[in-house]
Design a protein around this motif. Structure first.
Motif, PDB file in Angstrom:
ATOM      1  N   UNK A 172      52.725  18.812-159.521  1.00  0.00           N
ATOM      2  CA  UNK A 172      52.528  18.662-158.077  1.00  0.00           C
ATOM      3  C   UNK A 172      51.168  18.080-157.719  1.00  0.00           C
ATOM      4  N   UNK A 173      50.149  18.388-158.500  1.00  0.00           N
ATOM      5  CA  UNK A 173      48.777  18.012-158.134  1.00  0.00           C
ATOM      6  C   UNK A 173      48.282  16.770-158.856  1.00  0.00           C
ATOM      7  N   UNK A 174      49.019  16.304-159.880  1.00  0.00           N
ATOM      8  CA  UNK A 174      48.512  15.227-160.723  1.00  0.00           C
ATOM      9  C   UNK A 174      48.113  13.971-159.977  1.00  0.00           C
ATOM     10  N   UNK A 175      48.908  13.544-159.007  1.00  0.00           N
ATOM     11  CA  UNK A 175      48.624  12.276-158.325  1.00  0.00           C
ATOM     12  C   UNK A 175      47.288  12.309-157.580  1.00  0.00           C
ATOM     13  N   UNK A 176      46.870  13.498-157.143  1.00  0.00           N
ATOM     14  CA  UNK A 176      45.631  13.581-156.374  1.00  0.00           C
ATOM     15  C   UNK A 176      44.398  13.331-157.236  1.00  0.00           C
ATOM     16  N   UNK A 177      44.529  13.482-158.551  1.00  0.00           N
ATOM     17  CA  UNK A 177      43.408  13.177-159.435  1.00  0.00           C
ATOM     18  C   UNK A 177      43.147  11.672-159.490  1.00  0.00           C
ATOM     19  N   UNK A 178      44.158  10.868-159.127  1.00  0.00           N
ATOM     20  CA  UNK A 178      43.986   9.424-159.059  1.00  0.00           C
ATOM     21  C   UNK A 178      43.635   8.953-157.651  1.00  0.00           C
ATOM     22  N   UNK A 179      43.994   9.716-156.631  1.00  0.00           N
ATOM     23  CA  UNK A 179      43.754   9.288-155.246  1.00  0.00           C
ATOM     24  C   UNK A 179      42.501   9.949-154.664  1.00  0.00           C
ATOM     25  N   UNK A 180      42.466  11.270-154.615  1.00  0.00           N
ATOM     26  CA  UNK A 180      41.260  11.968-154.146  1.00  0.00           C
ATOM     27  C   UNK A 180      40.110  11.826-155.138  1.00  0.00           C
ATOM     28  N   UNK A 181      40.452  11.708-156.422  1.00  0.00           N
ATOM     29  CA  UNK A 181      39.429  11.495-157.442  1.00  0.00           C
ATOM     30  C   UNK A 181      39.279  12.673-158.378  1.00  0.00           C
ATOM     31  N   UNK A 182      38.764  12.370-159.581  1.00  0.00           N
ATOM     32  CA  UNK A 182      38.598  13.382-160.620  1.00  0.00           C
ATOM     33  C   UNK A 182      37.649  14.491-160.172  1.00  0.00           C
ATOM     34  N   UNK A 183      36.476  14.120-159.695  1.00  0.00           N
ATOM     35  CA  UNK A 183      35.453  15.117-159.394  1.00  0.00           C
ATOM     36  C   UNK A 183      35.951  16.106-158.335  1.00  0.00           C
ATOM     37  N   UNK A 184      36.485  15.589-157.232  1.00  0.00           N
ATOM     38  CA  UNK A 184      36.923  16.465-156.140  1.00  0.00           C
ATOM     39  C   UNK A 184      38.040  17.399-156.586  1.00  0.00           C
ATOM     40  N   UNK A 185      38.999  16.875-157.329  1.00  0.00           N
ATOM     41  CA  UNK A 185      40.131  17.699-157.721  1.00  0.00           C
ATOM     42  C   UNK A 185      39.768  18.707-158.810  1.00  0.00           C
ATOM     43  N   UNK A 186      38.888  18.335-159.723  1.00  0.00           N
ATOM     44  CA  UNK A 186      38.445  19.307-160.729  1.00  0.00           C
ATOM     45  C   UNK A 186      37.675  20.436-160.057  1.00  0.00           C
ATOM     46  N   UNK A 187      36.797  20.088-159.124  1.00  0.00           N
ATOM     47  CA  UNK A 187      36.071  21.118-158.380  1.00  0.00           C
ATOM     48  C   UNK A 187      37.055  22.019-157.636  1.00  0.00           C
ATOM     49  N   UNK A 188      38.044  21.406-156.971  1.00  0.00           N
ATOM     50  CA  UNK A 188      38.999  22.175-156.179  1.00  0.00           C
ATOM     51  C   UNK A 188      39.826  23.118-157.056  1.00  0.00           C
ATOM     52  N   UNK A 189      40.394  22.619-158.149  1.00  0.00           N
ATOM     53  CA  UNK A 189      41.275  23.448-158.967  1.00  0.00           C
ATOM     54  C   UNK A 189      40.507  24.538-159.705  1.00  0.00           C
ATOM     55  N   UNK A 190      39.345  24.212-160.238  1.00  0.00           N
ATOM     56  CA  UNK A 190      38.547  25.238-160.909  1.00  0.00           C
ATOM     57  C   UNK A 190      38.068  26.289-159.906  1.00  0.00           C
ATOM     58  N   UNK A 191      37.667  25.855-158.714  1.00  0.00           N
ATOM     59  CA  UNK A 191      37.174  26.796-157.707  1.00  0.00           C
ATOM     60  C   UNK A 191      38.278  27.733-157.234  1.00  0.00           C
ATOM     61  N   UNK A 192      39.441  27.179-156.902  1.00  0.00           N
ATOM     62  CA  UNK A 192      40.542  28.015-156.421  1.00  0.00           C
ATOM     63  C   UNK A 192      40.983  29.011-157.489  1.00  0.00           C
TER      64      UNK A 192
END
Length: 495
Positions: free
Chosen positions: A346-366
């Motif tokens: 479900x979240x994979x596409x956002x790593x290409x659109x929102x970007x690696x840094x933002x999504x890694x921060x988001x998933x690790x933080x949550x």
């Protein structure tokens, strides 16, 4: 010295790296041509033929956990609890050795040769496991299986990243890594069905379960015949004609109308310098790439600790604190596997659109924040088996994407010539840390019988995830949409 270039150093600062250039440089547009390709049947073939590795690994891990009680019966192998643990350790040891050995060989000999050998080792090991007759044979065959699976990780991750278009690399990598949990769910469901004794006698069913893994591997061999060698690997070994021929064939069959063969493309200039050994790779990782190495290590340790803190001991938690029957543990593990699979999907596409840094921060933080909430509720005795499992499903929906992103990061931010070996090194470190330190610590905490002690361990896992998120926010690499050569120029390239 020729070939002076700029390199990422401590968390991204450039430094100079010099390397002798014994031959004239090669100027090629192969990376750009691979990155501009539209999604096609070729990419689907690569994902299925190579990504099956993670399904097989998830299947193996879950099967062994499910059949462990059966293998202690006198009419099967008659293993002791210590024997089951020794066999599990053999598999982990084999995976670590296989990753390091075949990661090094993949950088020297090519991706295609190695992922053929490693799949063969897996088929041999799991097939022989089905024929085990005592502890020694079972442990040996688990070691062979681990050698194959560990070797697959480095060769396959390298090949997939080097063949995928840059704009899609993130989501493809996350989904492929996430299929581990599809294999885990399949293993859990299959084990619950076959080990009931209604389809086959249990004395035969456990052997059939392992045999199914070997049959799946045999089916994949036919698919892998159609996967070419990585053109990127070929170009750094002065096999440009072969690399160009492969790219031309892919363009002709799968390029579609979006590929304009007359357009001007970016090129890379390289001085193919042969292979780089372990000593030289470690010198690169501890020198110009020490910052990125530290960053990846933080990501890998955090996710490995979180995962193994829960999965290696959740059965004990359910039976000891929630009084769940041994036979029912699988019913609680299966939803966790499903949640883990759905996260990257479900979240994979956002790593290409929102970007690696933002999504890694988001998933690790949550994952970290939710883990902290669980630790507080657990300490207060407010969780039963169903509520705790539900919370784990939510946590690992995000944590699974985070863990897959850690492997993605390890595979794309280091130079091509040492990519497979680098993946192997971080995989080995994560496996050793997660497979040894976390289960030992949480086993000890559970043995104390205190809710507060175990909750403190959960809190430590939450803290590590939040630290990883903070490190990413400060030093993460924005790799989305960029060619691998732009993210980390080949060691033999001239800038």
């Amino acid at each position: 010295m020729a070939g002076t270039q700029s390199r990422p150093a401590a968390f991204g600062r450039p430094v100079a790296l010099n390397r002798a250039a014994p031959h004239a440089p090669i100027i090629t547009d192969i990376p750009a041509r691979l990155d501009r390709l539209p999604w096609s049947r070729f990419h689907v073939l690569v994902v299925i033929a190579l990504g099956i590795t993670w399904i097989l690994d998830g299947l193996e891990v879950t099967i062994v956990g499910s059949v462990a009680p059966v293998l202690q019966r006198s009419d099967t192998l008659g293993l002791s609890a210590e024997g089951v643990g020794a066999a599990a350790s053999s598999y982990v040891a084999g995976a670590v050795i296989g990753a390091l050995l075949f990661g090094w060989m993949s950088d020297r000999l090519g991706r295609r040769q190695i992922f053929t050998v490693t799949l063969g080792l897996y088929i041999l090991g799991v097939g022989l496991t089905a024929l085990s007759w005592n502890l020694a044979s079972f442990a040996l065959f688990r070691l062979i299986t681990g050698l194959g699976i560990g070797g697959e990780y480095s060769a396959i991750n390298s090949a997939i990243d080097e063949l995928m278009p840059a704009r899609l690399r993130g989501r493809v990598d996350l989904i492929v890594n996430g299929t581990f949990w599809a294999g885990a769910a399949l293993g859990a469901a299959g084990s619950m069905l076959l080990l009931q004794g209604t389809v086959l006698p249990v004395t035969l069913a456990w052997r059939l379960i392992f045999g199914i893994g070997a049959l799946m591997g045999l089916g994949v061999i036919a698919l892998r015949r159609w996967v070419p060698e990585s053109p990127r690997w070929l170009m750094t070994h002065r096999r440009v004609e072969e690399a160009t021929r492969i790219v031309v064939q892919i363009e002709a069959r799968h390029g579609g109308s979006t590929v304009r063969l007359t357009e001007t493309l970016d090129t890379v200039s390289i001085h193919p310098a042969g292979t780089f050994g372990l000593r030289e790779a470690l010198r690169v990782l501890s020198g110009p790439y020490r910052g990125r190495a530290g960053y990846v290590l933080v990501l890998m340790i955090a996710q490995a600790f979180l995962y193994n803190a829960v999965f290696f001991t959740y059965g004990l938690v359910l039976t000891r604190y929630d009084h769940v029957a041994d036979a029912s543990v699988g019913l609680y593990i299966l939803p966790l596997a499903v949640g883990n699979f759905l996260g990257p999907l479900a979240l994979g596409k956002w790593f290409d659109t929102m970007g690696r840094r933002r999504m890694i921060v988001l998933t690790y933080s949550l994952a970290g924040i939710l883990m902290f909430v669980v630790s507080v509720l657990f300490a207060a005795g407010m969780l039963d088996a169903r509520l705790q499992t539900t919370l784990w499903v939510v946590i690992f929906f995000f944590a699974s994407a985070a863990a897959s992103a850690a492997y993605l990061t390890a595979s794309e931010i280091f130079p091509l010539e040492i990519r497979a070996l680098t993946i192997a090194l971080f995989y080995a470190l994560g496996t050793l840390f997660g497979g040894v330190a976390a289960p030992f610590l949480f086993g000890w905490l559970i043995g104390r019988g205190s809710l507060l002690s175990l909750a403190t361990g959960y809190g430590a896992a939450a803290l590590l995830m939040l630290i990883a998120a903070a490190v990413t926010a400060r030093w993460g690499v924005d790799a989305e949409g960029q060619s691998l050569e732009r993210i980390a120029p080949p060691l033999s390239s001239m800038m």
